[in-house]
Design a protein around this motif. Structure first.
Motif, PDB file in Angstrom:
ATOM      1  N   ARG A  21       0.858  -1.188   0.000  1.00 29.33           N
ATOM      2  CA  ARG A  21       0.000   0.000   0.000  1.00 29.33           C
ATOM      3  C   ARG A  21       0.892   1.235   0.000  1.00 29.33           C
ATOM      4  NH1 ARG A  21      -4.786   1.237  -1.767  1.00 29.33           N
ATOM      5  NH2 ARG A  21      -5.854   2.723  -0.491  1.00 29.33           N
ATOM      6  N   ASP A  22       0.621   2.168  -0.910  1.00 29.09           N
ATOM      7  CA  ASP A  22       1.384   3.405  -1.024  1.00 29.09           C
ATOM      8  C   ASP A  22       0.400   4.563  -1.129  1.00 29.09           C
ATOM      9  OD1 ASP A  22       3.413   5.274  -1.421  1.00 29.09           O
ATOM     10  OD2 ASP A  22       3.555   4.858  -3.565  1.00 29.09           O
ATOM     11  N   LYS A  23       0.138   5.222  -0.008  1.00 27.13           N
ATOM     12  CA  LYS A  23      -0.853   6.312   0.069  1.00 27.13           C
ATOM     13  C   LYS A  23      -2.220   5.781  -0.357  1.00 27.13           C
ATOM     14  CE  LYS A  23       2.500   9.985  -0.411  1.00 27.13           C
ATOM     15  NZ  LYS A  23       2.969  11.104  -1.161  1.00 27.13           N
ATOM     16  N   ASP A  24      -2.733   6.203  -1.507  1.00 32.14           N
ATOM     17  CA  ASP A  24      -4.071   5.773  -1.921  1.00 32.14           C
ATOM     18  C   ASP A  24      -4.044   4.782  -3.085  1.00 32.14           C
ATOM     19  OD1 ASP A  24      -3.173   7.624  -3.719  1.00 32.14           O
ATOM     20  OD2 ASP A  24      -5.065   8.677  -3.922  1.00 32.14           O
ATOM     21  N   THR A  25      -2.907   4.149  -3.346  1.00 33.59           N
ATOM     22  CA  THR A  25      -2.825   3.128  -4.400  1.00 33.59           C
ATOM     23  C   THR A  25      -2.075   1.897  -3.891  1.00 33.59           C
ATOM     24  OG1 THR A  25      -0.757   4.003  -5.313  1.00 33.59           O
ATOM     25  CG2 THR A  25      -2.812   4.835  -6.269  1.00 33.59           C
ATOM     26  N   TRP A  26      -2.213   0.824  -4.650  1.00 31.43           N
ATOM     27  CA  TRP A  26      -1.476  -0.404  -4.390  1.00 31.43           C
ATOM     28  C   TRP A  26      -0.357  -0.533  -5.411  1.00 31.43           C
ATOM     29  CZ3 TRP A  26      -1.962  -3.781  -0.451  1.00 31.43           C
ATOM     30  CH2 TRP A  26      -3.128  -3.722   0.308  1.00 31.43           C
ATOM     31  N   ARG A  42       0.269  -0.533 -10.728  1.00 35.06           N
ATOM     32  CA  ARG A  42      -0.347   0.265  -9.658  1.00 35.06           C
ATOM     33  C   ARG A  42      -1.849   0.208  -9.838  1.00 35.06           C
ATOM     34  NH1 ARG A  42       2.454   2.972  -6.027  1.00 35.06           N
ATOM     35  NH2 ARG A  42       4.640   3.320  -6.448  1.00 35.06           N
ATOM     36  N   LYS A  44      -5.867   1.289  -7.834  1.00 31.72           N
ATOM     37  CA  LYS A  44      -6.630   1.909  -6.750  1.00 31.72           C
ATOM     38  C   LYS A  44      -7.202   0.860  -5.812  1.00 31.72           C
ATOM     39  CE  LYS A  44      -8.153   5.891  -9.420  1.00 31.72           C
ATOM     40  NZ  LYS A  44      -9.331   6.579  -9.979  1.00 31.72           N
TER      41      LYS A  44
END
Length: 93
Positions: A21-26, A42, A44
């Motif tokens: 998980r990186d902020k609001d994305t995978w 990447r 959502k």
């Protein structure tokens, strides 16, 4: 509508390696079974459709601690034509 019609990219013949998980994305790493090459994408959203291996995916391949155990039940999934125009779902036991 199916996921593909909604814009989802369906990756068949791949193995899920890792999801971070990186902020609001995978950030997702897959292994292409035909070529043996890793694919990095990447997204959502990430859907765990691993069936009996879902717990293993959560504990071994995702970048966060497992919060609860998945309980399995036996059952069948039958798709039928939509009978009503509302947004309610019906479960028949």
């Amino acid at each position: 509508l199916c996921a593909h019609e909604k814009g989802a990219d369906i990756k068949t013949r791949t193995r899920f390696v890792r999801g971070d998980r990186d902020k609001d994305t995978w950030k997702i790493t897959l292994l292409d079974k035909a070529s043996g090459k890793e694919i990095n994408i990447r997204s959502k959203a990430l859907i765990n459709a691993a069936g009996p291996w879902a717990d293993e995916i959560i504990s071994d391949s995702l970048s966060f601690a497992k919060q609860r155990h998945i309980t399995w039940i036996k059952g069948s999934h039958i798709l039928v034509p939509q009978l009503n125009t509302g947004s309610d779902a019906f479960i028949l036991q």
